[in-house]
Design an enzyme around this catalytic site. Structure first.
Site, PDB file in Angstrom:
ATOM      1  N   ASN A 111       0.462  -0.875  -0.011  1.00  0.00           N
ATOM      2  CA  ASN A 111       0.083  -0.267  -0.417  1.00  0.00           C
ATOM      3  C   ASN A 111       0.718   1.270   0.043  1.00  0.00           C
ATOM      4  O   ASN A 111       1.558   1.137   0.679  1.00  0.00           O
ATOM      5  CB  ASN A 111      -1.152  -0.383   1.498  1.00  0.00           C
ATOM      6  CG  ASN A 111      -2.127   1.618   0.795  1.00  0.00           C
ATOM      7  OD1 ASN A 111      -2.550   1.593   0.234  1.00  0.00           O
ATOM      8  ND2 ASN A 111      -2.302   1.464   2.302  1.00  0.00           N
ATOM      9  N   HIS A 113       0.707   4.895   1.579  1.00  0.00           N
ATOM     10  CA  HIS A 113       0.000   5.924   2.471  1.00  0.00           C
ATOM     11  C   HIS A 113       0.120   7.275   2.377  1.00  0.00           C
ATOM     12  O   HIS A 113       1.947   7.437   2.861  1.00  0.00           O
ATOM     13  CB  HIS A 113      -0.068   5.556   4.219  1.00  0.00           C
ATOM     14  CG  HIS A 113      -0.534   6.339   4.719  1.00  0.00           C
ATOM     15  ND1 HIS A 113      -2.498   6.011   4.662  1.00  0.00           N
ATOM     16  CD2 HIS A 113      -0.521   6.853   5.267  1.00  0.00           C
ATOM     17  CE1 HIS A 113      -2.516   6.977   5.438  1.00  0.00           C
ATOM     18  NE2 HIS A 113      -1.214   7.399   6.036  1.00  0.00           N
TER      19      HIS A 113
HETATM   20  C1  GRF Z   1      -3.068   8.391  -2.642  1.00  0.00           C
HETATM   21  O1  GRF Z   1      -2.521   9.691  -2.333  1.00  0.00           O
HETATM   22  C2  GRF Z   1      -2.446   7.594  -1.700  1.00  0.00           C
HETATM   23  O2  GRF Z   1      -1.458   7.722  -0.336  1.00  0.00           O
HETATM   24  C3  GRF Z   1      -3.516   7.116  -1.120  1.00  0.00           C
HETATM   25  O3  GRF Z   1      -4.765   7.298  -1.732  1.00  0.00           O
HETATM   26  C4  GRF Z   1      -3.600   8.088  -2.838  1.00  0.00           C
HETATM   27  C5  GRF Z   1      -5.085   7.970  -3.980  1.00  0.00           C
HETATM   28  O4  GRF Z   1      -4.592   8.601  -5.016  1.00  0.00           O
HETATM   29  N1  GRF Z   1      -3.448   5.569  -0.279  1.00  0.00           N
HETATM   30  P1  GRF Z   1      -4.373   8.356  -6.527  1.00  0.00           P
HETATM   31  O5  GRF Z   1      -5.668   7.508  -7.142  1.00  0.00           O
HETATM   32  O6  GRF Z   1      -3.634   7.225  -7.052  1.00  0.00           O
HETATM   33  O7  GRF Z   1      -4.088   9.479  -7.596  1.00  0.00           O
END
Ligand code: GRF
Length: 195
Positions: A111, A113
């Site tokens: 993941n 984050h």
């Molecule tokens: C990112 O900021 C990620 O860290 C979080 O959700 C967001 C997803 O953005 N888990 P994207 O859909 O990849 O543009």
């Protein structure tokens, strides 16, 4: 694992999926995206993937807004396995992954984050960072376990917080870091796994 087959799970815009794909196309990441799955039929990540010829499908969560029903997780695991996926990458996936999916891919779910974990787990981590008044935040890639943003950390990138930042400007700066960090960590993690 020389050339991992990736399955990507997302609920939103898919900019991290795009960054992974760009890194593959640029020859910076040796991998292949076999399948993109979303719990949200309207998520832009699906359209982005299809435009690049990547299989992109919806997983029906049966009207549950937050919960990730067992059957939906089993269905997801089945589709990922059928597609030959080695590593599952969560990229803005908004449901908490639990047993059925974790058991199907032990230590194989990553993941990204938007904070320096363990600080600010959970939703809108960039807003949490701003409200806490920290001078630095960042992005973390970690293995997924049954907790919320709690698995072993694979890598982090630091991002400065400026006095005039809004949640939007800080999130945008963190996302630039995410887009560098995620493909790099996927490559590094895959390289240390046995074939
Ligand atoms: C990112 O900021 C990620 O860290 C979080 O959700 C967001 C997803 O953005 N888990 P994207 O859909 O990849 O543009």
């Amino acid at each position: 694992m020389a050339m991992p087959t990736l399955g990507i799970l997302g609920s939103g815009t898919g900019s991290n999926m795009q960054a992974i794909l760009d890194a593959i196309e640029a020859g910076e990441l040796e991998a292949r995206i076999a399948l993109v799955l979303s719990d949200n039929p309207n998520a832009a990540i699906l359209e982005r993937a299809r435009e690049k010829g990547i299989r992109a499908e919806v997983i029906d969560c049966r009207g549950h807004l937050m919960k990730f029903p067992e059957e939906a997780q089993q269905e997801m695991a089945r589709r990922l396995r059928d597609a030959g996926v080695d590593l599952v990458c969560l990229a803005g996936f908004m449901r908490l992954v639990k047993r059925p999916l974790l058991d199907a891919f032990p230590s194989r779910i990553l993941n990204i984050h938007p904070s320096l974990l363990p600080a600010f787990p959970g939703l809108e981590a960039w807003r949490q960072a701003l409200e806490a008044g920290v001078l630095e935040s960042g992005a973390t890639v970690h293995l997924v376990d049954a907790g919320m943003d709690t698995g072993p950390i694979l890598g982090q990138e630091r991002v400065s917080v400026f006095p005039d930042d809004t949640p939007q400007t800080l999130h945008a700066r963190i996302q630039l870091a995410e887009h560098r960090l995620y493909p790099e960590m996927i490559g590094r993690y895959a390289a240390q796994l046995n074939p």
